[in-house]
Design an enzyme around this catalytic site. Structure first.
Site, mmCIF file in Angstrom:
data_model
loop_
_atom_site.group_PDB
_atom_site.id
_atom_site.type_symbol
_atom_site.label_atom_id
_atom_site.label_comp_id
_atom_site.label_asym_id
_atom_site.label_seq_id
_atom_site.Cartn_x
_atom_site.Cartn_y
_atom_site.Cartn_z
ATOM 1 N N CYS A 52 -10.248 -5.084 0.040
ATOM 2 C CA CYS A 52 -11.355 -4.114 0.069
ATOM 3 C C CYS A 52 -12.174 -4.251 -1.221
ATOM 4 O O CYS A 52 -11.761 -4.912 -2.177
ATOM 5 C CB CYS A 52 -10.827 -2.692 0.248
ATOM 6 S SG CYS A 52 -10.182 -1.956 -1.271
ATOM 7 N N ASN A 99 0.829 -1.213 0.000
ATOM 8 C CA ASN A 99 0.000 0.000 0.000
ATOM 9 C C ASN A 99 0.863 1.262 0.000
ATOM 10 O O ASN A 99 1.927 1.323 0.627
ATOM 11 C CB ASN A 99 -1.018 0.010 1.144
ATOM 12 C CG ASN A 99 -0.441 -0.252 2.520
ATOM 13 O OD1 ASN A 99 0.546 -0.949 2.669
ATOM 14 N ND2 ASN A 99 -1.057 0.334 3.524
ATOM 15 N N GLU A 118 0.334 5.180 0.605
ATOM 16 C CA GLU A 118 -0.606 6.206 1.072
ATOM 17 C C GLU A 118 -0.200 7.587 0.582
ATOM 18 O O GLU A 118 0.892 7.779 0.020
ATOM 19 C CB GLU A 118 -0.707 6.134 2.605
ATOM 20 C CG GLU A 118 -1.265 4.774 3.030
ATOM 21 C CD GLU A 118 -1.580 4.664 4.506
ATOM 22 O OE1 GLU A 118 -1.145 5.526 5.304
ATOM 23 O OE2 GLU A 118 -2.280 3.695 4.864
ATOM 24 N N CYS A 138 -10.413 -3.243 -4.482
ATOM 25 C CA CYS A 138 -9.387 -4.210 -4.896
ATOM 26 C C CYS A 138 -10.009 -5.476 -5.465
ATOM 27 O O CYS A 138 -9.451 -6.087 -6.377
ATOM 28 C CB CYS A 138 -8.466 -4.538 -3.726
ATOM 29 S SG CYS A 138 -7.371 -3.170 -3.334
ATOM 30 N N GLU A 194 -3.111 -4.585 -3.138
ATOM 31 C CA GLU A 194 -3.574 -5.432 -4.241
ATOM 32 C C GLU A 194 -3.637 -4.635 -5.544
ATOM 33 O O GLU A 194 -3.271 -5.136 -6.616
ATOM 34 C CB GLU A 194 -4.970 -6.008 -3.940
ATOM 35 C CG GLU A 194 -5.055 -6.810 -2.665
ATOM 36 C CD GLU A 194 -5.473 -5.958 -1.470
ATOM 37 O OE1 GLU A 194 -4.906 -4.855 -1.289
ATOM 38 O OE2 GLU A 194 -6.342 -6.406 -0.713
ATOM 39 N N CYS A 250 -4.116 0.732 -2.443
ATOM 40 C CA CYS A 250 -4.021 -0.520 -1.689
ATOM 41 C C CYS A 250 -2.943 -1.420 -2.291
ATOM 42 O O CYS A 250 -2.584 -1.299 -3.476
ATOM 43 C CB CYS A 250 -5.345 -1.268 -1.731
ATOM 44 S SG CYS A 250 -6.660 -0.531 -0.756
HETATM 45 N N1 THU Z 1 -5.434 -1.507 2.395
HETATM 46 C C1 THU Z 1 -4.858 -2.335 1.460
HETATM 47 O O1 THU Z 1 -3.709 -2.150 1.072
HETATM 48 N N2 THU Z 1 -5.616 -3.353 0.990
HETATM 49 C C2 THU Z 1 -6.891 -3.629 1.372
HETATM 50 O O2 THU Z 1 -7.521 -4.496 0.785
HETATM 51 C C3 THU Z 1 -7.491 -2.896 2.488
HETATM 52 C C4 THU Z 1 -6.790 -1.645 2.886
HETATM 53 C C5 THU Z 1 -4.651 -0.389 2.898
HETATM 54 C C6 THU Z 1 -5.136 0.961 2.433
HETATM 55 C C7 THU Z 1 -4.587 1.879 3.502
HETATM 56 O O3 THU Z 1 -3.271 2.239 3.133
HETATM 57 C C8 THU Z 1 -4.542 1.013 4.744
HETATM 58 O O4 THU Z 1 -4.692 -0.330 4.295
HETATM 59 C C9 THU Z 1 -5.615 1.334 5.763
HETATM 60 O O5 THU Z 1 -6.866 1.281 5.189
#
Ligand code: THU
Length: 138
Positions: free
Chosen positions: A91, A46, A48, A94, A59, A57
């Protein structure tokens, strides 16, 4: 190679990818690993952003890397890892992004959802039933 060692290898790849997370705001380090029919494994983490809603994210980052590498389908297995209380599941966005890549090759990948102590596997079609995808547009 057994299903279990496949899983372990892919979950380890996802866990290692999480080490590279740029999780500056949430602190949640997530890793993803995609296994393809040709034996390739592509990972993502991920990423940010100070404009929180622009964060990517793990994925989605992995799918972008894989498509940049030329993959169009052949997606057989996915692992997603985070040090969460329960094994982390992709999520909604994704799930949709993974579906696009899988649908290009007509596969229904097994998705390993893992944390430090547990993992379970579920088909992408179970995570995203009645999916909208390239097949919908014809
Ligand atoms: N996140 C992912 O990388 N994948 C997911 O399927 C769920 C959420 C990350 C996004 C963000 O950087 C952190 O988790 C908190 O939501």
């Amino acid at each position: 190679m057994s299903d279990d060692s496949d899983r372990d290898e892919l979950v380890v790849a996802a866990r290692r990818a999480a080490d590279n997370a740029y999780a500056h705001y949430s602190g949640l380090r997530v890793g993803a690993a995609l296994a393809f029919a040709d034996g390739t494994v592509v990972t993502g983490t991920n990423v940010e952003n100070a404009s929180y809603g622009l964060s990517l994210c793990a994925e989605t980052a992995a799918v972008a890397k894989a498509m940049d590498d030329g993959h169009r389908g052949g997606l057989e297995r996915v692992a997603v890892f985070a040090d969460t209380a329960e094994p982390v599941t992709p999520c909604g966005r994704c799930r949709q992004v993974l579906h696009e890549l899988a649908a290009l090759g007509g596969t229904d990948p097994l998705v390993w959802c893992a944390n430090g102590s547990d993992a379970f596997a579920i088909r992408l079609s179970e995570l995203l039933p009645h999916a909208f995808g390239p097949q919908t547009l014809g």
